[in-house]
Scaffold this active site. Structure first.
Site: not given
Ligand SMILES: NC(=O)c1ccc[n+]([C@@H]2O[C@H](COP(=O)([O-])OP(=O)(O)OC[C@H]3O[C@@H](n4cnc5c(N)ncnc54)[C@H](O)[C@@H]3O)[C@@H](O)[C@H]2O)c1
Length: 325
Positions: A31, A36, A73, A116, A140, A144, A210, A283, A285
């Protein structure tokens, strides 16, 4: 198994990393802490601070002995991706391709990917099955969906066992076996429940709602909320069930839709505080309704959400939120 967890300092990755360690797996977290928090990474995990794009190939060497990768990530703010599309394609899609190439070169057999529900755009049918048409409404979701397609190619071409888990709205908090509390600490926060909790606590003045003219029961968007602990558990099931040469997609949601106004009411009940609301324009989309059919995950992975109740999800998020004050 020896597993690489990218994004393990984030909300979802940190909970899955904790569950993997509790299940006896060896975990390395990669990470860059761009969004994060290093203190969310389980103490028993090896932490490599770096960007997936270049660090993946350094970690996933052929003699490092990794059995699989769980790839969280990414940048996750759909709204920002409309304004800064390149940031999302570069981080999410190109980063994932670098990771897949590194995994392939190192002979890593399994990849579980965080996809997602956003890839479905405005769906034709509710609840949404995995066979629904994909219409990503923003960069976004596009960034994905491109990885979902890439995974199918690596499965077919290289025999990779690949799974895309399409999360609906993830919420709540998780307490790891060692007592560590793990919850949402996004900055900026864009998710309804933590934003409503902030407004309830008076940390922010009001909650922007929204759009209240959607074709739903009260005019506000309807979403499916899944508890972080249930979502995380599905990753361990997928890791066991996945087969070489196949790419499977699973929707992860509760199958129940709650309107934004209903969520706000639950937040008010749980916190005992009123949530000041201001209605803002829709918003771009944002679909009217997103509710999952998770029948495939239930049938094929044996996944059963243990905490489907929205008040319980909100109560866990509230307890975590109060610890941060
Ligand atoms: N939170 C939700 O409701 C949700 C819904 C659908 C999908 N997702 C997917 O789940 C995953 C995690 O989401 P989250 O809510 O934990 O997000 P988050 O932002 O809390 O965690 C993402 C982590 O990835 C790290 N990161 C980002 N780009 C990086 C890179 N290039 N190299 C190394 N580290 C990197 C960040 O530092 C962070 O710790 C994501 O892929 C997101 O698209 C989340």
């Amino acid at each position: 198994m020896r597993l690489l967890v990218t994004g393990g300092a984030g909300y979802i990755g940190s909970v899955v990393a904790a569950l993997l360690i509790e299940a006896g797996h060896e975990v390395v977290v990669l990470d860059d802490c761009s969004t994060g928090h290093a203190d969310a990474i389980p103490k028993q995990a090896i932490f490599v601070r770096g960007r997936v794009h270049d660090a993946a190939a350094k970690v996933l060497t052929p003699d490092a002995g990794f059995d699989g990768v769980l790839h969280f990530a990414a940048f996750i703010a759909a709204g920002e991706s409309v304004i800064r599309p390149g940031k999302y394609w570069e981080n999410n899609t190109i980063g994932s391709l670098r990771l897949l190439e590194a995994a392939q070169a190192a002979g890593v057999g399994r990849v579980v990917f965080s996809s997602t529900a956003n890839v479905y755009g405005d769906p034709d049918e509710i609840p949404i099955p995995e066979t629904a048409v994909t219409r990503p409404p923003n960069p976004y979701a596009g960034s994905k969906l491109a990885v979902d397609h890439a995974l199918a190619g690596y499965a077919a071409g290289h025999g990779l066992a690949a799974v895309s888990l399409r999360y609906f709205n993830v919420a709540g908090a998780h307490t790891a076996a060692d007592g560590t509390a793990l919850g949402e600490r996004h900055d900026p926060e864009t998710h309804l429940i933590p934003l409503a909790l902030r407004a309830a606590a008076g940390v922010q003045e009001r909650l922007s709602l929204f759009g209240d003219d959607y074709p739903t029961r009260d005019g506000t968007c309807v979403r499916d909320y899944i508890h972080i602990s249930d979502l995380a558990a599905a990753h361990l099931l997928a890791l066991e069930a996945m087969q070489p040469g196949t790419h499977e997609v699973y929707n992860l949601g509760n199958g129940n839709g709650f309107s934004n106004r209903e969520v706000i009411e639950v937040v008010e009940q749980v916190t005992g505080c009123s949530v000041p609301v201001e209605v803002a324009p829709r918003r771009a989309g944002d679909p009217a309704e997103l509710v999952a059919s998770s029948d495939k995950a239930k049938q094929e992975l044996g996944w059963v959400p243990a905490k489907p109740s929205l008040p319980e999800i909100v109560a866990d998020a509230w307890a975590f939120f109060q610890r941060q004050l």
